[in-house]
Design a protein around this motif. Structure first.
Motif, PDB file in Angstrom:
ATOM      1  N   GLU A 238       0.826  -1.062   0.038  1.00  0.00           N
ATOM      2  CA  GLU A 238       0.078   0.135   0.028  1.00  0.00           C
ATOM      3  C   GLU A 238       0.871   1.224  -0.041  1.00  0.00           C
ATOM      4  N   HIS A 239       0.322   2.329  -0.586  1.00  0.00           N
ATOM      5  CA  HIS A 239       1.070   3.566  -0.595  1.00  0.00           C
ATOM      6  C   HIS A 239       1.278   4.060   1.006  1.00  0.00           C
ATOM      7  N   ALA A 240       2.539   4.234   1.195  1.00  0.00           N
ATOM      8  CA  ALA A 240       2.825   4.995   2.733  1.00  0.00           C
ATOM      9  C   ALA A 240       3.065   6.430   2.621  1.00  0.00           C
ATOM     10  N   VAL A 241       2.209   7.137   3.628  1.00  0.00           N
ATOM     11  CA  VAL A 241       2.174   8.309   3.835  1.00  0.00           C
ATOM     12  C   VAL A 241       3.277   8.586   5.040  1.00  0.00           C
ATOM     13  N   LEU A 242       4.277   9.126   4.698  1.00  0.00           N
ATOM     14  CA  LEU A 242       5.413   9.363   5.544  1.00  0.00           C
ATOM     15  C   LEU A 242       5.178  10.536   6.436  1.00  0.00           C
ATOM     16  N   PRO A 243       5.952  10.402   7.617  1.00  0.00           N
ATOM     17  CA  PRO A 243       5.808  11.673   8.530  1.00  0.00           C
ATOM     18  C   PRO A 243       6.728  12.992   7.857  1.00  0.00           C
ATOM     19  N   PRO A 244       6.530  13.766   8.191  1.00  0.00           N
ATOM     20  CA  PRO A 244       7.196  15.377   7.617  1.00  0.00           C
ATOM     21  C   PRO A 244       8.622  14.934   7.886  1.00  0.00           C
ATOM     22  N   ALA A 245       9.521  15.301   6.803  1.00  0.00           N
ATOM     23  CA  ALA A 245      10.832  15.320   6.730  1.00  0.00           C
ATOM     24  C   ALA A 245      11.532  13.848   6.746  1.00  0.00           C
ATOM     25  N   PHE A 246      10.759  12.687   6.981  1.00  0.00           N
ATOM     26  CA  PHE A 246      11.114  11.511   6.863  1.00  0.00           C
ATOM     27  C   PHE A 246      12.136  11.181   5.777  1.00  0.00           C
ATOM     28  N   GLU A 247      11.859  11.580   4.661  1.00  0.00           N
ATOM     29  CA  GLU A 247      12.677  11.207   3.494  1.00  0.00           C
ATOM     30  C   GLU A 247      14.202  11.705   3.786  1.00  0.00           C
ATOM     31  N   GLN A 248      14.549  12.603   4.399  1.00  0.00           N
ATOM     32  CA  GLN A 248      15.652  13.212   4.904  1.00  0.00           C
ATOM     33  C   GLN A 248      16.489  12.504   5.876  1.00  0.00           C
ATOM     34  N   SER A 249      15.761  11.557   6.593  1.00  0.00           N
ATOM     35  CA  SER A 249      16.307  10.911   7.781  1.00  0.00           C
ATOM     36  C   SER A 249      17.471   9.904   7.266  1.00  0.00           C
ATOM     37  N   SER A 250      18.080   9.492   8.014  1.00  0.00           N
ATOM     38  CA  SER A 250      19.074   8.450   7.953  1.00  0.00           C
ATOM     39  C   SER A 250      18.840   7.020   7.568  1.00  0.00           C
ATOM     40  N   MET A 340      -1.859   1.913  12.825  1.00  0.00           N
ATOM     41  CA  MET A 340      -2.195   3.501  13.263  1.00  0.00           C
ATOM     42  C   MET A 340      -2.281   4.320  11.930  1.00  0.00           C
ATOM     43  N   ARG A 341      -1.430   4.126  11.043  1.00  0.00           N
ATOM     44  CA  ARG A 341      -1.616   5.106   9.899  1.00  0.00           C
ATOM     45  C   ARG A 341      -2.356   4.377   8.804  1.00  0.00           C
ATOM     46  N   GLY A 342      -2.840   2.903   8.971  1.00  0.00           N
ATOM     47  CA  GLY A 342      -3.802   2.472   7.943  1.00  0.00           C
ATOM     48  C   GLY A 342      -2.961   1.757   6.607  1.00  0.00           C
ATOM     49  N   LEU A 343      -1.789   1.397   7.031  1.00  0.00           N
ATOM     50  CA  LEU A 343      -0.691   0.722   6.164  1.00  0.00           C
ATOM     51  C   LEU A 343      -0.487  -0.585   6.251  1.00  0.00           C
ATOM     52  N   PRO A 344      -1.575  -1.568   5.722  1.00  0.00           N
ATOM     53  CA  PRO A 344      -1.258  -3.091   5.929  1.00  0.00           C
ATOM     54  C   PRO A 344      -0.280  -3.319   4.942  1.00  0.00           C
ATOM     55  N   GLN A 345       0.271  -4.481   5.218  1.00  0.00           N
ATOM     56  CA  GLN A 345       1.662  -5.053   4.585  1.00  0.00           C
ATOM     57  C   GLN A 345       1.441  -6.271   3.843  1.00  0.00           C
ATOM     58  N   LYS A 346       1.469  -6.470   2.595  1.00  0.00           N
ATOM     59  CA  LYS A 346       1.157  -7.850   1.983  1.00  0.00           C
ATOM     60  C   LYS A 346       2.189  -8.808   2.659  1.00  0.00           C
ATOM     61  N   ASN A 347       1.940 -10.176   2.807  1.00  0.00           N
ATOM     62  CA  ASN A 347       3.059 -11.079   2.934  1.00  0.00           C
ATOM     63  C   ASN A 347       2.923 -12.217   2.024  1.00  0.00           C
ATOM     64  N   PRO A 348       4.090 -12.272   1.193  1.00  0.00           N
ATOM     65  CA  PRO A 348       3.940 -13.279   0.206  1.00  0.00           C
ATOM     66  C   PRO A 348       3.981 -14.744   0.642  1.00  0.00           C
ATOM     67  N   LEU A 349       4.115 -14.988   1.882  1.00  0.00           N
ATOM     68  CA  LEU A 349       4.048 -16.385   2.517  1.00  0.00           C
ATOM     69  C   LEU A 349       2.978 -16.797   3.245  1.00  0.00           C
ATOM     70  N   THR A 350       1.850 -15.642   3.375  1.00  0.00           N
ATOM     71  CA  THR A 350       0.772 -16.480   4.071  1.00  0.00           C
ATOM     72  C   THR A 350       0.044 -17.495   3.669  1.00  0.00           C
ATOM     73  N   GLN A 351      -0.139 -17.630   2.358  1.00  0.00           N
ATOM     74  CA  GLN A 351      -0.897 -18.854   2.102  1.00  0.00           C
ATOM     75  C   GLN A 351      -0.015 -20.262   2.332  1.00  0.00           C
TER      76      GLN A 351
END
Length: 663
Positions: A238-250, A340-351
Motif C-alpha cells: 500500500e502507498h505509505a504516507v510518511l511523516p514530515p521530513a522523514f525522507e531526509q532521515s538516515s 495506526m496509519r492504515g498501512l497494511p503490508q502484504k505477506n507473500p508467505l501467508t498462503q
C-alpha cells in the motif's frame, strides 16, 4: 540469575520449613542433579549477599535459611517488593557479557567508558577487563585490536575485517540461534541469498550511522527477504504516507541504498513503497524514532503476558525465550505504527503458512489478537503470518535445546573451531546443538553451565572434570565420528540400572585399573579440621616423590591456574584439585580423607574427600574411567560414609574400584 536458577530459588523459598533433596529439585526443574548442584554453587554468593543461606545436609538435601527476610524478599521477587538492581535484559553470565560488549563495540561501533560499562553490567572493572582480555584473541585473528584512550575503549582496525568478524560472531555462531538460520532451513526462502542481504543491511546501516542490535538486524533481514518474495509474487505494498521530513532521515537514506544494491543484484526495480516500509522498520530503533513521541510503552509487557498465557494454557512453552520477546518487539513496534496509519503490508508467505501451519495461525490470532495494543485494529492474515514466522523460528530454537548441548574447544583459535563446528554439523545436526566455541584457557564455570558434552581438538580430558569429553581431530576423522555417535547412542539409551555398588566386590579388571592410579602410600587421613592449603601441599609432596625435583612448585602453580578457570569442588563433600595442563610422566591420584570436614570456601565449608589428580603428559588410557568412578561416588552418600567410618585404604579401594566402568 538465569530463569532455571530463579525457579530453583523460588522452590527453596517456598519450602523454607524443610529440606529438598537434589533429586526432588532436579525432577521439579527437569534438569540433572549435577546441574542442581552447579546452580546452587553459582547462586550462593548472591543469596548470602541478600541475607540468605543455603543449608546443605548430606542425605537430606538443601534448605533455605533467611537471616534478613525483608531484604531477601526483594531478591526472591515476593509480591509487593521490587528489585531495582538488575533488569531482565542485564547480561547474567560471562558469555552474555562478552556478547553485549561485542554488540556495542563492534556491531554499533561505540566507544565505552570502563567504569560506566562495569556499573551497567553489575561487575567490577577488573571483571570487565578480564572479559575484554578473553575477546582479544578473537580480534587478533581478524587483525583488530582494542584501543584504549581518554575517550574510552573502542575496536580499531580495517572496516572490512570488522564486517567479517560481525558476520562470523553474530550470524554464524550457532545453529538456529537466529532468524537467518531459520530462514535458511525453513524451506520458505530457498531462493533468497540471505548472506548477501545480510551484508547489505550491515554495510548500509553502519554507513549511515544506524545502530541496530543483532536481533534487529535479523528482523530487517526478514523484512528485506519478504520484499524480494513480494516482488517475485507481483505484490505491491500500500502507498505509505510518511511523516514530515522523514525522507531526509538516515533511515530512509539507508533503505534507499539497500534497495539500489538489491535492484542491481536481482535485476528488477523495487517500488518506492518498499523503500518507505523498510525505512519505517529501520526507524523502530534508529535515530529518527528517538525524535518522535513514544509509542506502545506497554508493548513488552503485553508480549510477555501473551507468552505466559500460552505456557499456562499448555499451548507452547516459549515464555523463557528472551530472543523471541526481543524479536517480536522489533517487529511489533513498526507494525503498530503502520496499523495506526492504515498501512497494511502484504505477506507473500501467508498462503504457505496457512497451508503448513493452520493450527499455529489460529493460536496467533487468538492470543496475540487479545493484546490491548492490537485488538483495536482489524488485522488480516498477512500481518498474523509475520508474527507466525517469529514464533516458528522460536519453536525451532526450542527443538535445538532438546539436543545434546555441546561446547567446542580448539587450541589454534576461532577459525579452527569454526571448521570443527561445521564438520560436526555435517554429521550430527540432528543430535547435537553447538552452544559456543572457545579456547581451552577461556573455559570457566560460566561457559560450562548446561553443557552435556565437550568436543575438543585439545586433549583436555585429563584436566576437565565433571563434564563428558571427547578428543577429536580438527578435521573430524571416521574414528572421531564413531566415538561421538557411540556417546549419542548411550545418552539416548539412558543410564543402565545397576545394583548398589556396595553389594558387589570389585572385579579383577576393576582392581587392576584402580591399582594403576592409587597406592596406600598416597592415602592420608586427617583428624579434626585441617587447613586447605596444608592438605593440598601434603598431597602435592606425596605425588612429587614420583617426579622431578621441580614438580611440586609447578603443580601448585598449575592448580592455581586451574582454579581461576573454574571451581575445583564438584559436590558438597568432594574436591578434585588438578593442574591446568598435565605434568606427570605417569598419571597418579592421591586422596585425603577428612571425616570431620575441612573448610574449602564459604560455599563448601565441609569437604571430606580431596582427590589430587595428576594426569600424564604421555598417556591416560583408563583415567576417564577412574574420574567417572569419582563422579559416581558423589551420588552415593552411603558409600562415602562407609569409607569415612572405616578410614581404610582397602575399604576405599573395594568401594571405588566397584564403581569403575570396565565395559
Amino acid at each position: 540469575m538465569k530463569p532455571k536458577e530463579k525457579e530453583l530459588l523460588s522452590l527453596l523459598y517456598q519450602n523454607q520449613n524443610r529440606f529438598l533433596t537434589g533429586r526432588e529439585l532436579a525432577q521439579a526443574l527437569h534438569i540433572s542433579e549435577r546441574t542442581v548442584r552447579s546452580y546452587i554453587r553459582r547462586m550462593e554468593p548472591v543469596i548470602t549477599e541478600n541475607g540468605g543461606e543455603i543449608l546443605a545436609k548430606q542425605g537430606n538435601g538443601y534448605r533455605l535459611l533467611l537471616r534478613r527476610p525483608v531484604q531477601f524478599a526483594v531478591l526472591a521477587g515476593t509480591p509487593g517488593t521490587e528489585t531495582t538492581r538488575k533488569t531482565a535484559q542485564t547480561p547474567d553470565s560471562a558469555q552474555e557479557r562478552r556478547r553485549y560488549l561485542m554488540q556495542r563495540l563492534l556491531l554499533n561501533g561505540e566507544t565505552l567508558q570502563a567504569e560506566e560499562t562495569a556499573e551497567r553490567l553489575y561487575v567490577s572493572t577488573s571483571t570487565l577487563k578480564k572479559e575484554l582480555y578473553q575477546l582479544r584473541g578473537m580480534l587478533d585473528e581478524y587483525g583488530l585490536v582494542f584501543d584504549s584512550s581518554p575517550a574510552g575503549i573502542s575496536i580499531h582496525g580495517d572496516e572490512t575485517s570488522k564486517r567479517a568478524l560481525i558476520m562470523d560472531y553474530f550470524f554464524r555462531s550457532s545453529t538456529f540461534n537466529s532468524i537467518q538460520e531459520y530462514m535458511d532451513h525453513s524451506g520458505y526462502f530457498d531462493d533468497i541469498p540471505t548472506e548477501q542481504l545480510l551484508r547489505m543491511v550491515l554495510d548500509e546501516s553502519r554507513q549511515f550511522g544506524i545502530r541496530l542490535s543483532d536481533i534487529m538486524v535479523q528482523n530487517v533481514l526478514l523484512h528485506l527477504a519478504l520484499s524480494v518474495k513480494r516482488m517475485q509474487a507481483g505484490l505491491r505494498p500500500e502507498h505509505a504516507v510518511l511523516p514530515p521530513a522523514f525522507e531526509q532521515s538516515s533511515e530512509y537514506q539507508a533503505s534507499s541504498a539497500i534497495f539500489r544494491r538489491l535492484s542491481g543484484m536481482t535485476g528488477g526495480e523495487y517500488p518506492a513503497e518498499e523503500v518507505s516500509y523498510l525505512a519505517l522498520h529501520l526507524s523502530g530503533k534508529g535515530s529518527w524514532a528517538t525524535r518522535q513521541p513514544a509509542q506502545g510503552e506497554h508493548l513488552e509487557q503485553e508480549v510477555k503476558t501473551v507468552l505466559s498465557q500460552l505456557a499456562e494454557d499448555d499451548v507452547m512453552q516459549l515464555d523463557e525465550d528472551p530472543q523471541l520477546v526481543s524479536s517480536l518487539l522489533e517487529h511489533l513496534r513498526p507494525m503498530v505504527v503502520r496499523l495506526m496509519r492504515g498501512l497494511p503490508q502484504k505477506n507473500p508467505l501467508t498462503q504457505d503458512i496457512l497451508r503448513d501451519q493452520p493450527d499455529l495461525m489460529k493460536v496467533i490470532r487468538k492470543y496475540f489478537g487479545a493484546m490491548p495494543s492490537l485488538r483495536r485494529y482489524d488485522i488480516d492474515d498477512d500481518e498474523w503470518a509475520y508474527l507466525a514466522l517469529h514464533v516458528m523460528a522460536a519453536l525451532e530454537r526450542q527443538k535445538e535445546k532438546r539436543k545434546l548441548q555441546v561446547l567446542v574447544v580448539c587450541a589454534t583459535g576461532y577459525g579452527s573451531s569454526q571448521l570443527l563446528k561445521s564438520r560436526l554439523m555435517k554429521h550430527f545436526s540432528d543430535s547435537l546443538h553447538i552452544v559456543t566455541e572457545t579456547g581451552y584457557y577461556e573455559m570457566s564455570d560460566d561457559i560450562l553451565q548446561g553443557i552435556d558434552l565437550i568436543i575438543s581438538s585439545v586433549n583436555i580430558g585429563p584436566v576437565i572434570f565433571g563434564v563428558p569429553f571427547i578428543h577429536v581431530s580438527v578435521f573430524l576423522g571416521e574414528e572421531d565420528v564413531q566415538n561421538i555417535q557411540r556417546f549419542i547412542d548411550q545418552e539416548k539409551a539412558g543410564p543402565e540400572k545397576k545394583e548398589p555398588a556396595a553389594a558387589r566386590p570389585a572385579s579383577k579388571s576393576q582392581k587392576e585399573i584402580f591399582d594403576c592410579y592409587f597406592s596406600e602410600e598416597d592415602f592420608r587421613v586427617y583428624k579434626g579440621h585441617p587447613e586447605r592449603d596444608q592438605v593440598l601441599s601434603d598431597l602435592v609432596e606425596t605425588l612429587a616423590c614420583y617426579e622431578k625435583d621441580s614438580f611440586a612448585d609447578h603443580m601448585r602453580e598449575q592448580i592455581r591456574l586451574r582454579s581461576q578457570m573454574g571451581s575445583l569442588v564438584f559436590s558438597d563433600t568432594i574436591a578434585v584439585p588438578h593442574p591446568a595442563v598435565p605434568l606427570s610422566k605417569v598419571a597418579r591420584l592421591a586422596l585425603a580423607l577428612i571425616p570431620e570436614g575441612m573448610y574449602w570456601n564459604e560455599s563448601h565449608p565441609a569437604i571430606r574427600f580431596v582427590f589430587l589428580m595428576s594426569p600424564s603428559y604421555v598417556e591416560n588410557r583408563n583415567l576417564p574411567k577412574v574420574t567417572g568412578a569419582i563422579v559416581s561416588l558423589m551420588e552415593e552418600p552411603v558409600l562415602q560414609e562407609q569409607i569415612l567410618q572405616e578410614q581404610s585404604f582397602d575399604v576405599f579401594g573395594r568401594i571405588l574400584g566397584s564403581l569403575i566402568e570396565t565395559a
